[in-house]
Design an enzyme around this catalytic site. Structure first.
Site, PDB file in Angstrom:
ATOM      1  CD  GLU A  26       1.705  -7.904  -5.571  1.00  0.00           C
ATOM      2  OE1 GLU A  26       2.658  -8.231  -4.860  1.00  0.00           O
ATOM      3  OE2 GLU A  26       0.552  -8.350  -5.369  1.00  0.00           O
TER       4      GLU A  26
ATOM      5  CG  ASP B 274      -3.398  -7.262  -9.496  1.00  0.00           C
ATOM      6  OD1 ASP B 274      -2.736  -6.330  -8.991  1.00  0.00           O
ATOM      7  OD2 ASP B 274      -2.967  -8.428  -9.576  1.00  0.00           O
TER       8      ASP B 274
HETATM    9  N1  BES Z   1       0.724  -6.919  -0.347  1.00  0.00           N
HETATM   10  C1  BES Z   1       1.186  -8.260  -0.514  1.00  0.00           C
HETATM   11  C2  BES Z   1       2.566  -8.463   0.113  1.00  0.00           C
HETATM   12  C3  BES Z   1       2.451  -8.609   1.587  1.00  0.00           C
HETATM   13  C4  BES Z   1       2.075  -9.823   2.114  1.00  0.00           C
HETATM   14  C5  BES Z   1       2.669  -7.569   2.434  1.00  0.00           C
HETATM   15  C6  BES Z   1       1.942  -9.982   3.478  1.00  0.00           C
HETATM   16  C7  BES Z   1       2.490  -7.704   3.789  1.00  0.00           C
HETATM   17  C8  BES Z   1       2.145  -8.916   4.314  1.00  0.00           C
HETATM   18  C9  BES Z   1       1.242  -8.610  -1.998  1.00  0.00           C
HETATM   19  O1  BES Z   1       0.140  -8.102  -2.685  1.00  0.00           O
HETATM   20  C10 BES Z   1       1.211 -10.107  -2.116  1.00  0.00           C
HETATM   21  O2  BES Z   1       0.243 -10.702  -1.745  1.00  0.00           O
HETATM   22  N2  BES Z   1       2.275 -10.724  -2.636  1.00  0.00           N
HETATM   23  C11 BES Z   1       2.322 -12.114  -2.928  1.00  0.00           C
HETATM   24  C12 BES Z   1       3.377 -12.307  -3.981  1.00  0.00           C
HETATM   25  C13 BES Z   1       3.218 -13.537  -4.822  1.00  0.00           C
HETATM   26  C14 BES Z   1       1.902 -13.574  -5.571  1.00  0.00           C
HETATM   27  C15 BES Z   1       4.362 -13.639  -5.805  1.00  0.00           C
HETATM   28  C16 BES Z   1       2.681 -12.926  -1.676  1.00  0.00           C
HETATM   29  O3  BES Z   1       3.446 -12.464  -0.814  1.00  0.00           O
HETATM   30  O4  BES Z   1       2.150 -14.032  -1.548  1.00  0.00           O
HETATM   31 MN    MN Z   2      -1.598  -9.442  -2.245  1.00  0.00          MN
END
Ligand code: BES
Ligand code: MN
Length: 455
Positions: free
Chosen positions: A153, A88
């Site tokens: 996710e 997603d």
């Molecule tokens: N891939 C990201 C996590 C991430 C963010 C890795 C910044 C490296 C740098 C993941 O898909 C994401 O966006 N996670 C969200 C989680 C939330 C929706 C609970 C986030 O970190 O905002």
């Molecule tokens: Mn993300």
């Protein structure tokens, strides 16, 4: 391994064409109208898993979006590596700021531009193609492999958590490999040993029971936007400390050893500020920028609305104003506990002249593991083989809530081997992924399997 590496290099162009097909599917999980594309995306990756030689491939139905599973268990006596990713993606707005269509991938300057190019299709696709390469060249991978590719996710992984609990036996493994984080800098293999958690809140302030003429009524009642703004500025003090009582109570302070570790990471505050177009950086007193970015908790307003926001001027005293406020958490802060403290604090700050409503939207636990764990070292070794460079260990500032659950429910160590860069504009217009990092990921993945097989 040389033959596998050759295969990877020879087949880059085809891999990228296939990745483009994957990226053309607008699998935005937060938008209801994109449900057909969510299904299409799940089918696409399931077909990929079948084609490369995975068994028991299935898109499991859930109360939400399908979870794609596939396994190959032909390496008797060898460890099992579970590879996790998410198909997603985030919404694309503001669309007008994209230089090319977010769902018509375009390669410019050695980078592939599309929503999901980095986060996360490009990153987990590297592992899919790595496994293909192992099958094609050696007839089989050196370890047992399981894939879990989910579709929620970006909206909290709720159904994956249920799936993990229900399918503990099916998912049994010795290590979980996740490529969904960032490398510290280009050409710098990076293994992350921590993730921040998240607590996301919404605050709505209501004043008069309807919008009012700001001339006839201005001066007599509280303005919800003014009150909301006052409230927000009170949540973080002059020194960058969050003012919520007990906010820092469960925070594990950075140890001297870890602060030393941070200091060994090359980082220019000046270049960082310049890249972001700011004259000066700002944050919690007493900590370096790198520490603030991943080792310390924060509070930020993500959005604020109310009153008149259209073109031109309209004199109005609005009835309500709303703010979205998120807190990035570090171990051992607990989102539910923080949400309660936040609510109490906010309620104590607003005057009697307005009503306030506080809602918790979602959250995720922070994650931290020792980086001398054997599986982490195997990943570091693999990235070094892939690049000739020594890997560095960092804490990641972002969040991947399901990682903690993998650790807890499957009782397996999780390795965060990021292939992206913080400059890849994930969640923003013009998201992209460096093709050289895609190739790096393929190589690091096959070397990781080899390392795991030898340990
Ligand atoms: N891939 C990201 C996590 C991430 C963010 C890795 C910044 C490296 C740098 C993941 O898909 C994401 O966006 N996670 C969200 C989680 C939330 C929706 C609970 C986030 O970190 O905002
Ligand atoms: Mn993300």
């Amino acid at each position: 391994m040389e033959k596998v590496i050759n295969y990877i290099e020879k087949n880059q162009d085809r891999f990228i064409e296939e990745l483009k097909d994957y990226l053309r599917i607008p699998s935005i999980s937060t938008l209801k109208e994109n449900q057909p594309q969510i299904k299409e995306s799940a089918e696409f990756i399931a077909n990929q898993l079948k084609t490369i030689g995975m068994k028991k491939v299935k898109a499991y139905k859930t109360a939400g979006n399908p979870i794609v599973y596939g396994e190959w268990m032909g390496a008797k006596g060898k460890p099992t590596v579970l590879i996790y990713g998410h198909y997603d993606v985030q919404p694309v707005d503001p669309l007008e700021l994209w230089k090319s269509d977010p769902f018509e991938p375009e390669i410019r300057d050695g980078k592939i531009y599309a929503r999901g190019a980095n986060d996360n299709k490009g990153q987990h696709f590297a592992h899919v193609k790595a496994v293909e390469s192992l099958f094609k060249v050696n007839g089989k991978p050196p370890v047992n492999i399981k894939f879990v590719i989910e579709g929620e996710e970006e909206i909290g992984s709720e159904n994956l958590e249920i799936f993990l609990n229900e399918k503990k036996d099916l998912l049994k493994c010795d290590a979980v490999m996740v490529s969904d984080t960032s490398m510290h800098a280009p050409k710098t293999p990076t293994i992350s040993y921590g993730l921040r958690g998240l607590c996301y809140m919404e605050v709505q302030i209501t004043g008069p029971n309807r919008d009012l003429h700001s001339g006839s009524f201005g001066g007599s009642v509280a303005n919800p936007i003014n009150e909301l703004s006052k409230l927000i500025t009170k949540l973080v003090d002059e020194n960058g400390k969050v003012t919520i009582p007990n906010f820092y109570k469960d925070v594990i302070e950075l140890s001297d050893a870890e602060r030393e570790q941070y200091k060994t990471i090359k980082f220019s505050e000046k270049a960082y500020a310049k890249d972001l177009g700011v004259k000066e950086l700002q944050g919690e007193g007493g900590y370096s920028t790198l520490e603030r970015l991943s080792g310390r908790p924060t509070l930020d307003c993500n959005g604020i609305y109310g009153g008149f926001t259209g073109e031109g001027a309209k004199t109005v005293l609005p009835s309500t104003a709303t703010a979205k406020i998120s807190m990035r958490l570090v171990p051992n802060q607990i989102p539910k506990k923080i949400a309660k403290e936040f609510e109490k604090h906010v309620k104590s700050l607003v005057p009697k002249s307005v009503k306030v409503e506080v809602r918790a939207l979602h959250g995720g636990l922070p994650f931290l593991v020792p980086f001398d764990d054997e599986v982490m070292q195997a990943a570091a070794e693999a990235t070094t083989k892939a690049t000739g460079k020594k890997a560095i260990f960092t804490r990641e500032g972002g969040s991947i809530p399901i990682v903690v659950e993998f650790n807890k429910i499957l009782k397996a160590p999780v390795v965060l081997m990021g292939l992206g860069l913080d400059s890849d504009d994930i969640h923003s217009p013009n998201e992209h992924f460096w093709l050289e990092n895609f190739e790096y990921g393929l190589k690091a993945s096959v070397y990781f399997m080899e390392e795991m097989s030898n340990r």
